[in-house]
Design a protein around this motif. Structure first.
Motif, PDB file in Angstrom:
ATOM      1  N   ASN A  81      16.519   5.270  92.000  1.00 38.05           N
ATOM      2  CA  ASN A  81      16.486   5.328  90.535  1.00 38.05           C
ATOM      3  C   ASN A  81      16.394   6.771  90.050  1.00 38.05           C
ATOM      4  O   ASN A  81      16.117   7.017  88.877  1.00 38.05           O
ATOM      5  CB  ASN A  81      15.303   4.516  89.991  1.00 38.05           C
ATOM      6  CG  ASN A  81      13.949   5.115  90.366  1.00 38.05           C
ATOM      7  OD1 ASN A  81      13.821   5.812  91.371  1.00 38.05           O
ATOM      8  ND2 ASN A  81      12.923   4.833  89.573  1.00 38.05           N
ATOM      9  N   THR A  89      15.893   6.560  86.131  1.00 38.00           N
ATOM     10  CA  THR A  89      16.688   5.651  85.320  1.00 38.00           C
ATOM     11  C   THR A  89      15.789   4.737  84.484  1.00 38.00           C
ATOM     12  O   THR A  89      14.771   4.248  84.976  1.00 38.00           O
ATOM     13  CB  THR A  89      17.579   4.785  86.233  1.00 38.00           C
ATOM     14  OG1 THR A  89      18.347   5.642  87.077  1.00 38.00           O
ATOM     15  CG2 THR A  89      18.520   3.913  85.420  1.00 38.00           C
ATOM     16  N   GLU A  90      16.160   4.512  83.243  1.00 40.41           N
ATOM     17  CA  GLU A  90      15.404   3.601  82.389  1.00 40.41           C
ATOM     18  C   GLU A  90      15.456   2.179  82.964  1.00 40.41           C
ATOM     19  O   GLU A  90      16.463   1.769  83.549  1.00 40.41           O
ATOM     20  CB  GLU A  90      15.985   3.592  80.975  1.00 40.41           C
ATOM     21  CG  GLU A  90      15.829   4.914  80.228  1.00 40.41           C
ATOM     22  CD  GLU A  90      14.378   5.215  79.875  1.00 40.41           C
ATOM     23  OE1 GLU A  90      13.592   4.243  79.729  1.00 40.41           O
ATOM     24  OE2 GLU A  90      14.031   6.405  79.770  1.00 40.41           O
ATOM     25  N   GLU A  91      14.371   1.431  82.776  1.00 44.36           N
ATOM     26  CA  GLU A  91      14.295   0.096  83.362  1.00 44.36           C
ATOM     27  C   GLU A  91      15.392  -0.827  82.849  1.00 44.36           C
ATOM     28  O   GLU A  91      15.852  -1.727  83.561  1.00 44.36           O
ATOM     29  CB  GLU A  91      12.922  -0.513  83.099  1.00 44.36           C
ATOM     30  CG  GLU A  91      12.712  -1.838  83.803  1.00 44.36           C
ATOM     31  CD  GLU A  91      11.303  -2.379  83.663  1.00 44.36           C
ATOM     32  OE1 GLU A  91      11.067  -3.524  84.076  1.00 44.36           O
ATOM     33  OE2 GLU A  91      10.441  -1.649  83.118  1.00 44.36           O
ATOM     34  N   SER A  92      15.849  -0.620  81.611  1.00 42.51           N
ATOM     35  CA  SER A  92      16.876  -1.483  81.023  1.00 42.51           C
ATOM     36  C   SER A  92      18.294  -1.034  81.366  1.00 42.51           C
ATOM     37  O   SER A  92      19.268  -1.717  81.027  1.00 42.51           O
ATOM     38  CB  SER A  92      16.719  -1.516  79.503  1.00 42.51           C
ATOM     39  OG  SER A  92      16.850  -0.201  78.965  1.00 42.51           O
ATOM     40  N   ASP A  93      18.436   0.101  82.042  1.00 44.90           N
ATOM     41  CA  ASP A  93      19.750   0.633  82.393  1.00 44.90           C
ATOM     42  C   ASP A  93      20.454  -0.309  83.377  1.00 44.90           C
ATOM     43  O   ASP A  93      19.814  -0.952  84.215  1.00 44.90           O
ATOM     44  CB  ASP A  93      19.582   2.024  83.013  1.00 44.90           C
ATOM     45  CG  ASP A  93      20.913   2.721  83.248  1.00 44.90           C
ATOM     46  OD1 ASP A  93      21.377   3.417  82.331  1.00 44.90           O
ATOM     47  OD2 ASP A  93      21.484   2.561  84.350  1.00 44.90           O
ATOM     48  N   TYR A 262       8.452   1.617  87.662  1.00 42.92           N
ATOM     49  CA  TYR A 262       9.805   2.148  87.463  1.00 42.92           C
ATOM     50  C   TYR A 262       9.844   3.511  86.780  1.00 42.92           C
ATOM     51  O   TYR A 262      10.924   4.118  86.683  1.00 42.92           O
ATOM     52  CB  TYR A 262      10.647   1.134  86.687  1.00 42.92           C
ATOM     53  CG  TYR A 262      10.745  -0.193  87.395  1.00 42.92           C
ATOM     54  CD1 TYR A 262      11.198  -0.261  88.719  1.00 42.92           C
ATOM     55  CD2 TYR A 262      10.356  -1.373  86.779  1.00 42.92           C
ATOM     56  CE1 TYR A 262      11.269  -1.469  89.385  1.00 42.92           C
ATOM     57  CE2 TYR A 262      10.418  -2.590  87.436  1.00 42.92           C
ATOM     58  CZ  TYR A 262      10.876  -2.629  88.741  1.00 42.92           C
ATOM     59  OH  TYR A 262      10.931  -3.835  89.409  1.00 42.92           O
ATOM     60  N   ASP A 263       8.686   3.995  86.370  1.00 43.24           N
ATOM     61  CA  ASP A 263       8.646   5.360  85.852  1.00 43.24           C
ATOM     62  C   ASP A 263       8.440   6.369  86.982  1.00 43.24           C
ATOM     63  O   ASP A 263       8.354   7.572  86.742  1.00 43.24           O
ATOM     64  CB  ASP A 263       7.540   5.521  84.807  1.00 43.24           C
ATOM     65  CG  ASP A 263       6.151   5.203  85.349  1.00 43.24           C
ATOM     66  OD1 ASP A 263       6.061   4.597  86.447  1.00 43.24           O
ATOM     67  OD2 ASP A 263       5.160   5.560  84.689  1.00 43.24           O
TER      68      ASP A 263
END
Length: 290
Positions: A81, A89-93, A262-263
């Motif tokens: 990610n 990468t953003e979680e919603s990507d 995810y961050d």
């Protein structure tokens, strides 16, 4: 050598993958065929060594070969990610949704005209928690499966489609060109290893249709089979350390990733090699009418 579970897999102690070559590879290949999953810790696996090791197993899979410019070399795929600018990468990507699709139990590349034999993965960057990789032995599960359940799938072919697994996560994701490059593939439900004659159930989240069943019936049967194969007694969960190398037999093992914060960045280098006739590929092929 130390067992990973009571069912399958071993950790090779004091092993240096950089020293594996054509002359001594047979020993590693025998361990691979016998135990289905191998863990080697403390490796400094450069891309060059990673590629050289992979080529000993067979042709390297390159899903982007059709997109490469003339003369552009193969680069080791990253399960990551981490963006080019160092951020995440953003979680919603859509790319992150693609990574989340890997949380479904699967075998790699069942949707390709030539499926994978092995995946060789090493850890580069790890989050503070989570992000384990889980392996499930479909060989041990098949050996333990009740005869009535076996009879419902033995001898049948299964159809596989890349976009099918992505659609379980996101309709938009499933429509991306990458997941619609290849025609649906039809494989036997059981793959026999010619090195030892042992059978394994051949499943993946990409599977959507079993011969002789509707899609709805197929989904129920595939879910039942997957649930049986992924019972805790057949599963090894690997908590990564940087420098770990994990490789497994795609003919006999399903796998999945697990969530992490995810961050935080997570990066694994992964190379799949394509199966060859000597790996039992001819017996896997079935005509559409089978």
């Amino acid at each position: 050598m130390k067992a990973l579970t009571g069912q399958f897999g071993v950790e090779l102690i004091g092993y240096d993958l950089s020293k594996v070559n054509e002359e001594n590879f047979a020993d590693l290949r025998t361990l691979f065929d016998t135990h289905s999953a191998l863990l080697i810790r403390g490796q400094d696996l450069s891309d060059e060594v990673h590629i050289r090791l992979a080529r000993l197993f067979g042709p390297i899979e390159d899903r982007y070969a059709d997109e490469r410019k003339p003369g552009e070399a193969f680069t080791v795929p990253q399960v990551s990610n981490v963006k080019e600018d160092g951020g995440v990468t953003e979680e919603s990507d859509l790319h992150m949704l693609h990574l989340k699709a890997n949380f479904l139990w699967h075998s790699d590349s069942t949707f390709l005209p030539t499926p994978a034999l092995v995946n060789i993965i090493t850890a580069r960057i790890l989050p503070s928690e989570g992000g384990a990789t889980q392996l499930a032995s479909t060989r041990a599960a098949w050996a333990a499966m009740p005869d009535d359940l076996k009879a419902r799938i033995r001898g049948r072919g299964i159809w596989h489609r890349y976009s099918h697994s992505r659609k379980k996560i996101s309709e938009e994701l499933s429509r991306l060109p990458m997941f619609n490059k290849w025609p649906d593939q039809h494989w036997s439900s059981v793959w026999t290893n010619p090195a030892n004659g042992l059978e394994a159930l051949y499943l993946a989240s990409h599977a959507y249709l079993v011969d002789g069943h509707s899609e709805e019936e197929s989904e129920a049967l595939l879910a039942e089979l997957t649930a049986f194969c992924t019972q805790p007694r057949f599963v090894y969960s690997h908590n990564w350390r940087v420098g770990d190398v994990l490789l497994w037999d795609q003919r006999a093992v399903m796998h999945r990733g697990t969530p992490w914060p995810y961050d935080q960045p997570r990066q694994l280098s992964s190379i799949c090699c394509s199966a060859q006739d000597s790996d039992g590929l001819p017996s896997l092929r079935m005509s559409p009418a089978s």
